[in-house]
Design a protein around this motif. Sequence first.
Motif, mmCIF file in Angstrom:
data_model
loop_
_atom_site.group_PDB
_atom_site.id
_atom_site.type_symbol
_atom_site.label_atom_id
_atom_site.label_comp_id
_atom_site.label_asym_id
_atom_site.label_seq_id
_atom_site.Cartn_x
_atom_site.Cartn_y
_atom_site.Cartn_z
ATOM 1 N N LYS A 75 -8.824 -47.023 19.826
ATOM 2 C CA LYS A 75 -8.158 -46.192 18.818
ATOM 3 C C LYS A 75 -7.969 -46.957 17.521
ATOM 4 N N GLU A 76 -7.538 -48.203 17.650
ATOM 5 C CA GLU A 76 -7.309 -49.025 16.460
ATOM 6 C C GLU A 76 -8.626 -49.315 15.754
ATOM 7 N N SER A 77 -9.697 -49.583 16.513
ATOM 8 C CA SER A 77 -10.980 -49.942 15.895
ATOM 9 C C SER A 77 -11.609 -48.786 15.133
ATOM 10 N N VAL A 78 -11.322 -47.555 15.528
ATOM 11 C CA VAL A 78 -11.875 -46.399 14.807
ATOM 12 C C VAL A 78 -10.927 -45.914 13.713
ATOM 13 N N GLY A 79 -9.831 -46.626 13.537
ATOM 14 C CA GLY A 79 -8.910 -46.314 12.444
ATOM 15 C C GLY A 79 -8.045 -45.101 12.681
ATOM 16 N N ASP A 80 -7.867 -44.723 13.912
ATOM 17 C CA ASP A 80 -7.078 -43.531 14.249
ATOM 18 C C ASP A 80 -5.630 -43.929 14.511
ATOM 19 N N ARG A 81 -5.031 -44.610 13.549
ATOM 20 C CA ARG A 81 -3.694 -45.188 13.727
ATOM 21 C C ARG A 81 -2.600 -44.127 13.884
ATOM 22 N N ASP A 82 -2.754 -42.973 13.245
ATOM 23 C CA ASP A 82 -1.715 -41.945 13.346
ATOM 24 C C ASP A 82 -1.617 -41.344 14.749
ATOM 25 N N GLU A 83 -2.666 -41.424 15.526
ATOM 26 C CA GLU A 83 -2.640 -40.933 16.904
ATOM 27 C C GLU A 83 -2.201 -42.019 17.891
ATOM 28 N N MET A 84 -2.011 -43.215 17.399
ATOM 29 C CA MET A 84 -1.645 -44.341 18.262
ATOM 30 C C MET A 84 -0.335 -44.164 19.029
ATOM 31 N N PRO A 85 0.711 -43.521 18.469
ATOM 32 C CA PRO A 85 1.950 -43.423 19.237
ATOM 33 C C PRO A 85 1.780 -42.785 20.617
ATOM 34 N N VAL A 86 0.909 -41.804 20.746
ATOM 35 C CA VAL A 86 0.688 -41.174 22.049
ATOM 36 C C VAL A 86 -0.002 -42.158 22.991
ATOM 37 N N VAL A 87 -0.995 -42.875 22.481
ATOM 38 C CA VAL A 87 -1.697 -43.875 23.285
ATOM 39 C C VAL A 87 -0.728 -44.977 23.714
ATOM 40 N N LEU A 88 0.072 -45.448 22.770
ATOM 41 C CA LEU A 88 1.034 -46.514 23.055
ATOM 42 C C LEU A 88 2.093 -46.045 24.054
ATOM 43 N N HIS A 89 2.541 -44.811 23.905
ATOM 44 C CA HIS A 89 3.518 -44.238 24.849
ATOM 45 C C HIS A 89 2.927 -44.194 26.259
ATOM 46 N N ASN A 90 1.709 -43.679 26.403
ATOM 47 C CA ASN A 90 1.090 -43.584 27.727
ATOM 48 C C ASN A 90 0.929 -44.961 28.361
ATOM 49 N N PHE A 91 0.520 -45.932 27.565
ATOM 50 C CA PHE A 91 0.375 -47.305 28.037
ATOM 51 C C PHE A 91 1.723 -47.857 28.503
ATOM 52 N N ALA A 92 2.742 -47.695 27.665
ATOM 53 C CA ALA A 92 4.086 -48.189 28.010
ATOM 54 C C ALA A 92 4.617 -47.514 29.269
ATOM 55 N N LEU A 93 4.415 -46.215 29.373
ATOM 56 C CA LEU A 93 4.919 -45.477 30.530
ATOM 57 C C LEU A 93 4.280 -45.954 31.829
ATOM 58 N N ASN A 94 2.978 -46.201 31.815
ATOM 59 C CA ASN A 94 2.303 -46.707 33.011
ATOM 60 C C ASN A 94 2.858 -48.072 33.420
ATOM 61 N N ILE A 95 3.060 -48.949 32.456
ATOM 62 C CA ILE A 95 3.608 -50.275 32.778
ATOM 63 C C ILE A 95 5.044 -50.140 33.288
ATOM 64 N N LEU A 96 5.838 -49.296 32.655
ATOM 65 C CA LEU A 96 7.223 -49.123 33.118
ATOM 66 C C LEU A 96 7.268 -48.575 34.533
ATOM 67 N N TYR A 97 6.374 -47.656 34.856
ATOM 68 C CA TYR A 97 6.346 -47.138 36.225
ATOM 69 C C TYR A 97 6.040 -48.272 37.204
ATOM 70 N N LYS A 98 5.110 -49.145 36.841
ATOM 71 C CA LYS A 98 4.795 -50.288 37.702
ATOM 72 C C LYS A 98 6.027 -51.182 37.861
ATOM 73 N N ILE A 99 6.687 -51.493 36.751
ATOM 74 C CA ILE A 99 7.871 -52.357 36.786
ATOM 75 C C ILE A 99 8.979 -51.726 37.632
ATOM 76 N N SER A 100 9.095 -50.396 37.579
ATOM 77 C CA SER A 100 10.165 -49.732 38.330
ATOM 78 C C SER A 100 9.999 -49.898 39.835
ATOM 79 N N HIS A 101 8.792 -50.200 40.277
ATOM 80 C CA HIS A 101 8.529 -50.342 41.712
ATOM 81 C C HIS A 101 8.258 -51.784 42.132
#
Length: 143
Positions: A28-54
Amino acid sequence: MNPWPHGPERRKTLEKSIKIGRHGMILKESVGDRDEMPVVLHNFALNILYKISHTSVNVNLCNEVLEATNDALEILTRTKSIKRLGMVLIENYIVKSLLKIDTKDIVSKLENHMQFLGQSELNQLINIYKEFEKNNKIKKIEF
């Protein structure tokens, strides 16, 4: 408690999601789609948090979530967007709590944003919060 309540397949899927999420952020960053990054970053963070929760709290993973959510919050502020803001705020709150970083600013932003949440995002927000609150991994906040 069984750390992987949905079995080893769920764990493999989660690990794969985290790995693909890292690649997705770079793409996403390499194609310059920075405005759509919050959704990508949220999904990434959520997956890691789910792992940490267990599992036990992993500082390196927490730092990845902190960086992702801080980046997402910066972009959302700059673009004046509220898309996924509630989720990014609760993810940031959770990771700051895990890392023992002051959360007053995030709690205040979350309180101010609650009125703008749709029912679906509110339910998702509460669900991830409860994953950590039920195991006493974070401080309780009132919604």
